[in-house]
Design a protein around this motif. Structure first.
Motif, mmCIF file in Angstrom:
data_model
loop_
_atom_site.group_PDB
_atom_site.id
_atom_site.type_symbol
_atom_site.label_atom_id
_atom_site.label_comp_id
_atom_site.label_asym_id
_atom_site.label_seq_id
_atom_site.Cartn_x
_atom_site.Cartn_y
_atom_site.Cartn_z
ATOM 1 N N LEU A 174 49.454 -28.416 -74.649
ATOM 2 C CA LEU A 174 49.179 -29.341 -73.560
ATOM 3 C C LEU A 174 47.980 -28.919 -72.731
ATOM 4 N N VAL A 212 50.196 -32.138 -59.587
ATOM 5 C CA VAL A 212 49.757 -32.087 -60.971
ATOM 6 C C VAL A 212 48.253 -32.339 -61.045
ATOM 7 N N TYR A 213 47.769 -33.209 -60.196
ATOM 8 C CA TYR A 213 46.345 -33.509 -60.186
ATOM 9 C C TYR A 213 45.544 -32.286 -59.757
ATOM 10 N N ASP A 216 57.851 -23.138 -67.862
ATOM 11 C CA ASP A 216 56.816 -22.166 -67.541
ATOM 12 C C ASP A 216 55.799 -22.754 -66.580
ATOM 13 N N CYS A 217 55.201 -21.889 -65.822
ATOM 14 C CA CYS A 217 54.335 -22.342 -64.740
ATOM 15 C C CYS A 217 53.160 -21.392 -64.627
ATOM 16 N N PRO A 218 51.974 -21.925 -64.469
ATOM 17 C CA PRO A 218 50.813 -21.042 -64.317
ATOM 18 C C PRO A 218 50.984 -20.168 -63.078
ATOM 19 N N TYR A 222 53.270 -25.091 -74.516
ATOM 20 C CA TYR A 222 52.408 -25.251 -73.352
ATOM 21 C C TYR A 222 50.944 -25.256 -73.774
ATOM 22 N N PHE A 256 44.441 -28.536 -71.543
ATOM 23 C CA PHE A 256 43.321 -29.429 -71.778
ATOM 24 C C PHE A 256 42.251 -28.756 -72.607
ATOM 25 N N PRO A 307 46.051 -29.001 -63.163
ATOM 26 C CA PRO A 307 46.298 -29.673 -64.441
ATOM 27 C C PRO A 307 47.296 -28.944 -65.331
ATOM 28 N N ARG A 308 47.395 -27.646 -65.190
ATOM 29 C CA ARG A 308 48.309 -26.925 -66.074
ATOM 30 C C ARG A 308 49.760 -27.271 -65.774
ATOM 31 N N LEU A 309 49.993 -27.920 -64.669
ATOM 32 C CA LEU A 309 51.353 -28.356 -64.357
ATOM 33 C C LEU A 309 51.701 -29.660 -65.068
ATOM 34 N N GLU A 310 50.708 -30.212 -65.742
ATOM 35 C CA GLU A 310 50.879 -31.509 -66.387
ATOM 36 C C GLU A 310 52.235 -31.651 -67.078
ATOM 37 N N ALA A 311 52.588 -30.622 -67.831
ATOM 38 C CA ALA A 311 53.784 -30.729 -68.660
ATOM 39 C C ALA A 311 55.070 -30.743 -67.857
ATOM 40 N N LEU A 312 55.003 -30.339 -66.616
ATOM 41 C CA LEU A 312 56.217 -30.098 -65.855
ATOM 42 C C LEU A 312 57.186 -31.268 -65.876
ATOM 43 N N LEU A 313 56.732 -32.385 -65.376
ATOM 44 C CA LEU A 313 57.627 -33.534 -65.308
ATOM 45 C C LEU A 313 57.910 -34.102 -66.686
ATOM 46 N N TYR A 314 56.894 -34.124 -67.535
ATOM 47 C CA TYR A 314 57.110 -34.633 -68.885
ATOM 48 C C TYR A 314 58.273 -33.904 -69.529
#
Lengths: 299, 299
Positions: free
Chosen positions: A11, B141-142, B43-45, A8, A13, B145-152
DNA sequence: CGGTAAGTTGAATCTAGTCAAGAAACGTGG
DNA sequence: CCACGTTTCTTGACTAGATTCAACTTACCG
């Protein structure tokens, strides 16, 4: 789940950027986002500043490996020229080929979740790849929301490709698999502007067999059989597809007939209906036509 | 490429939101982002406001289909309870099972790129799924941003799963495939808190066979053989894994032995070395151990 | 309790794998 | 340019493994 945390971080930023990449990967010219989306055949918003954001290129010589299974994940790669093979290697040393990425194909996506690449990528000739650090891409997407779909779509496409592979391996016999392989290759080369019906294989029978779950002798026999049937012409690695419809017919006789009747449909899937096949011999045919064979039929 | 444009619109922020979803899908309680990431083991913020953002649930009865191949793509689905099968259907009406999604698994990802689902999802018992409209997710996700990885990561995981499937189909014989199937199922059920060594199958021999590229009789025979070898105990759909190491040994004798010696490794892949296998009989064994069997060995 | 769907088991068939020999292409050095 | 060894490819005969066809048993559901 500790691996998940460290991954994580990669990733997050601003934590990692292109500057932290291995030095060896900074070589050759750069590629703009526009170039990248064009390579991936994914639409991209037309904002001028995007052309300034650039990704590095890397050149990989024949036989050289780009990434290895188990390596720590850091970047995705998009093939710009040449051809690779991606392989699993099990304990006993035998390898299974998972794909032959060519221009426009994504590599390394199997490393995103675990943080380690799942397969080894080896170049089959001198190739060039665009290095796409996931962190850079994430930042880019954040700066330009309309790019959101970019990676999703690239990953989804890869998923569909592998699902089609599973279908091929689970459903077809030796000749069908080889026919499907040739048709897919033909379609991919065609999409790149090369001839759809005459090309040279860049992989050995061994590698094709490994990819298709067959032995090299079986691949050779299947090619010989298709050759004898006047469906293709084989001379070593040179392939000429003489009768593409017949080749489709090897995969599924019904589909072969249907494909020769119906006009070759484009990349879009028909909205509905289209349950036009000759006749269904099974008691329950309430399903819409599948996607698997269409990918092949659309060659 | 026209399909691509219209699809892109669907991802444009603010154009489509949950309000535009089919009415039938608004039923049952809602699920927070926190719940979703927990379900996906990602994992999730820990931001409080995320708990407020919610996704709808949908209940699917046994035999009912959630989405069908060819349907226009609108949402991803994460299984919350129950069990599905995802199938391709070809022109001649025969179907190939591509997977058995269970709690925590993602469905529908094969529709992102083309804009149409690539496979049909049918519930094997009364199930619940979280509806995740891609547009909502993109907005989320926008905003975070920390959720960026979620779908990936979810997509990457699915990709690895299917790649493993391709490896299984291409490499193993009937018994090996069935053994791999049981081990994978065992591991998945174990991860969900159920018993790893005693469970009931929720699918028919026919469906297992379709999934593994075998006929139902062959599946039955393989199960009977494993039963006779005292490796498992089978009574119809009830499975007891008596000797998991032996089951691993069916997949690859060497791996079975290695697995019983080495302590079962976690999800992290060993950094390097570990080229400890008995001996390599091939001239060139410079590869690191593969990932495929490890997924099974880590049961 | 009867009917249907699902599962097991056996025998014959067929497909792909295995083993083995030989032919064709490729690369290298004389 | 040719001889040589290596790799790749082709083909044949035999074997192992999965499919097919078929009979039968067992569970399930009204």
């Amino acid at each position: 789940m500790t691996a998940a945390m460290s991954h994580y971080d990669a990733l997050d930023f601003g934590t990692i950027d292109r500057g932290t990449l291995p030095a060896q990967e900074h070589e050759g010219a750069n590629v703009s986002v526009r170039d990248l989306t064009r390579l991936l055949h994914i639409d991209c918003p037309d904002e001028a500043w995007l052309a300034r954001t650039a990704f590095a290129l890397r050149r990989v010589r024949e036989g050289e490996s780009l990434v290895r299974a188990g390596d720590k994940f850091h970047s995705l790669y998009v093939v710009r020229s040449g051809c690779f093979k991606t392989v699993y290697t099990d304990l006993s040393g035998s390898e299974q080929v998972l794909g032959f990425p060519m221009s426009g194909d994504l590599m390394g996506a199997d490393g995103i979740d675990s943080g380690h690449y799942g397969s080894t990528a080896i170049s089959l000739d001198t190739s060039e790849v665009v290095i796409v650090p996931l962190a850079s891409l994430a930042r880019l997407v954040y700066e330009c929301p309309r790019l959101e779909a970019l990676l999703y779509r690239a990953l989804s496409r890869e998923l569909v490709r592998v699902q089609n592979m599973a279908w091929t391996l689970g459903t077809l016999g030796a000749e069908g698999r080889v026919a499907a392989f040739l048709l897919t290759l033909s379609a991919r080369l065609g999409a790149l502007g090369y001839s759809r019906c005459s090309f040279n294989l860049r992989m050995t029978r061994q590698e094709i067999g490994s990819y298709l779950g067959l032995k090299l002798e079986t691949v050779s026999r299947a090619l010989s059989a298709l050759n004898s049937s006047r469906i293709i012409e084989v001379h070593q690695r040179s392939i000429d597809i003489v009768d593409a419809d017949a080749l489709r017919g090897v995969i599924d006789p019904a589909a072969g007939i249907a494909a020769s009747i119906a006009p070759p449909l484009g990349s879009a899937v028909p909205e509905s209906g289209a349950g036009n096949g000759k006749r269904a011999r099974k008691p329950r045919p309430p399903f819409q036509p599948g996607i698997a064979w269409q990918q092949l039929a659309a060659a």
